[in-house]
Motif scaffolding. Sequence first.
Motif, PDB file in Angstrom:
ATOM      1  N   MET A   1     -48.993 -17.405  -6.026  1.00  0.00           N
ATOM      2  CA  MET A   1     -48.070 -16.318  -6.329  1.00  0.00           C
ATOM      3  C   MET A   1     -46.741 -16.561  -5.617  1.00  0.00           C
ATOM      4  O   MET A   1     -46.698 -16.952  -4.461  1.00  0.00           O
ATOM      5  N   ALA A   2     -45.675 -16.333  -6.322  1.00  0.00           N
ATOM      6  CA  ALA A   2     -44.333 -16.564  -5.772  1.00  0.00           C
ATOM      7  C   ALA A   2     -44.029 -15.580  -4.640  1.00  0.00           C
ATOM      8  O   ALA A   2     -44.495 -14.455  -4.638  1.00  0.00           O
ATOM      9  N   ASN A   3     -43.220 -16.050  -3.714  1.00  0.00           N
ATOM     10  CA  ASN A   3     -42.807 -15.248  -2.567  1.00  0.00           C
ATOM     11  C   ASN A   3     -41.454 -14.606  -2.887  1.00  0.00           C
ATOM     12  O   ASN A   3     -40.417 -15.047  -2.413  1.00  0.00           O
ATOM     13  N   ILE A   4     -41.474 -13.575  -3.733  1.00  0.00           N
ATOM     14  CA  ILE A   4     -40.245 -12.926  -4.191  1.00  0.00           C
ATOM     15  C   ILE A   4     -39.991 -11.653  -3.383  1.00  0.00           C
ATOM     16  O   ILE A   4     -40.842 -10.782  -3.310  1.00  0.00           O
ATOM     17  N   LYS A   5     -38.812 -11.610  -2.784  1.00  0.00           N
ATOM     18  CA  LYS A   5     -38.379 -10.433  -2.026  1.00  0.00           C
ATOM     19  C   LYS A   5     -37.448  -9.622  -2.916  1.00  0.00           C
ATOM     20  O   LYS A   5     -36.617 -10.174  -3.635  1.00  0.00           O
ATOM     21  N   LYS A   6     -37.581  -8.310  -2.854  1.00  0.00           N
ATOM     22  CA  LYS A   6     -36.822  -7.428  -3.752  1.00  0.00           C
ATOM     23  C   LYS A   6     -36.093  -6.348  -2.963  1.00  0.00           C
ATOM     24  O   LYS A   6     -36.663  -5.739  -2.065  1.00  0.00           O
ATOM     25  N   TRP A   7     -34.826  -6.129  -3.332  1.00  0.00           N
ATOM     26  CA  TRP A   7     -34.017  -5.058  -2.750  1.00  0.00           C
ATOM     27  C   TRP A   7     -33.457  -4.226  -3.887  1.00  0.00           C
ATOM     28  O   TRP A   7     -33.014  -4.761  -4.897  1.00  0.00           O
ATOM     29  N   THR A   8     -33.446  -2.907  -3.710  1.00  0.00           N
ATOM     30  CA  THR A   8     -32.954  -2.003  -4.742  1.00  0.00           C
ATOM     31  C   THR A   8     -31.947  -1.026  -4.143  1.00  0.00           C
ATOM     32  O   THR A   8     -32.134  -0.539  -3.038  1.00  0.00           O
ATOM     33  N   SER A   9     -30.896  -0.769  -4.900  1.00  0.00           N
ATOM     34  CA  SER A   9     -29.922   0.255  -4.532  1.00  0.00           C
ATOM     35  C   SER A   9     -30.040   1.384  -5.529  1.00  0.00           C
ATOM     36  O   SER A   9     -29.690   1.231  -6.700  1.00  0.00           O
ATOM     37  N   ALA A  10     -30.524   2.514  -5.078  1.00  0.00           N
ATOM     38  CA  ALA A  10     -30.639   3.684  -5.953  1.00  0.00           C
ATOM     39  C   ALA A  10     -29.261   4.184  -6.356  1.00  0.00           C
ATOM     40  O   ALA A  10     -29.045   4.592  -7.497  1.00  0.00           O
ATOM     41  N   SER A  11     -28.318   4.139  -5.427  1.00  0.00           N
ATOM     42  CA  SER A  11     -26.982   4.661  -5.725  1.00  0.00           C
ATOM     43  C   SER A  11     -26.244   3.812  -6.758  1.00  0.00           C
ATOM     44  O   SER A  11     -25.485   4.339  -7.565  1.00  0.00           O
ATOM     45  N   LEU A  12     -26.475   2.498  -6.760  1.00  0.00           N
ATOM     46  CA  LEU A  12     -25.811   1.623  -7.727  1.00  0.00           C
ATOM     47  C   LEU A  12     -26.683   1.339  -8.947  1.00  0.00           C
ATOM     48  O   LEU A  12     -26.191   0.847  -9.959  1.00  0.00           O
ATOM     49  N   GLY A  13     -27.959   1.607  -8.834  1.00  0.00           N
ATOM     50  CA  GLY A  13     -28.872   1.347  -9.939  1.00  0.00           C
ATOM     51  C   GLY A  13     -29.099  -0.139 -10.190  1.00  0.00           C
ATOM     52  O   GLY A  13     -29.239  -0.564 -11.331  1.00  0.00           O
ATOM     53  N   ILE A  14     -29.115  -0.923  -9.113  1.00  0.00           N
ATOM     54  CA  ILE A  14     -29.315  -2.370  -9.254  1.00  0.00           C
ATOM     55  C   ILE A  14     -30.473  -2.853  -8.393  1.00  0.00           C
ATOM     56  O   ILE A  14     -30.858  -2.208  -7.421  1.00  0.00           O
ATOM     57  N   THR A  15     -30.995  -4.016  -8.783  1.00  0.00           N
ATOM     58  CA  THR A  15     -32.038  -4.685  -8.018  1.00  0.00           C
ATOM     59  C   THR A  15     -31.664  -6.150  -7.881  1.00  0.00           C
ATOM     60  O   THR A  15     -31.221  -6.776  -8.846  1.00  0.00           O
ATOM     61  N   ILE A  16     -31.858  -6.672  -6.683  1.00  0.00           N
ATOM     62  CA  ILE A  16     -31.657  -8.096  -6.427  1.00  0.00           C
ATOM     63  C   ILE A  16     -32.990  -8.652  -5.935  1.00  0.00           C
ATOM     64  O   ILE A  16     -33.601  -8.088  -5.033  1.00  0.00           O
ATOM     65  N   GLU A  17     -33.409  -9.755  -6.538  1.00  0.00           N
ATOM     66  CA  GLU A  17     -34.637 -10.434  -6.131  1.00  0.00           C
ATOM     67  C   GLU A  17     -34.284 -11.839  -5.684  1.00  0.00           C
ATOM     68  O   GLU A  17     -33.466 -12.506  -6.317  1.00  0.00           O
TER      69      GLU A  17
END
Length: 74
Positions: A1-17
Amino acid sequence: MANIKKWTSASLGITIEIDHDKCTGEGECVRVCPTSVYKIVNGKSVVENIDNCIQCCACVVACPTQAIKHSSCG
């Protein structure tokens, strides 16, 4: 399984992985980001300030290993 880290900004409505299996820690994302979203920690890129993101997609383009996936950058 890939080691993917995820961050989300609720205020901007974006996700960066970031796929830490692909990330080599070269820091291109850190260098090209105009708003200091990224930081290298223990040899890997992490999203330190996602709420600063202006969704320019420079990080996605600059990453030499295509380790960054950004929800705004198709």
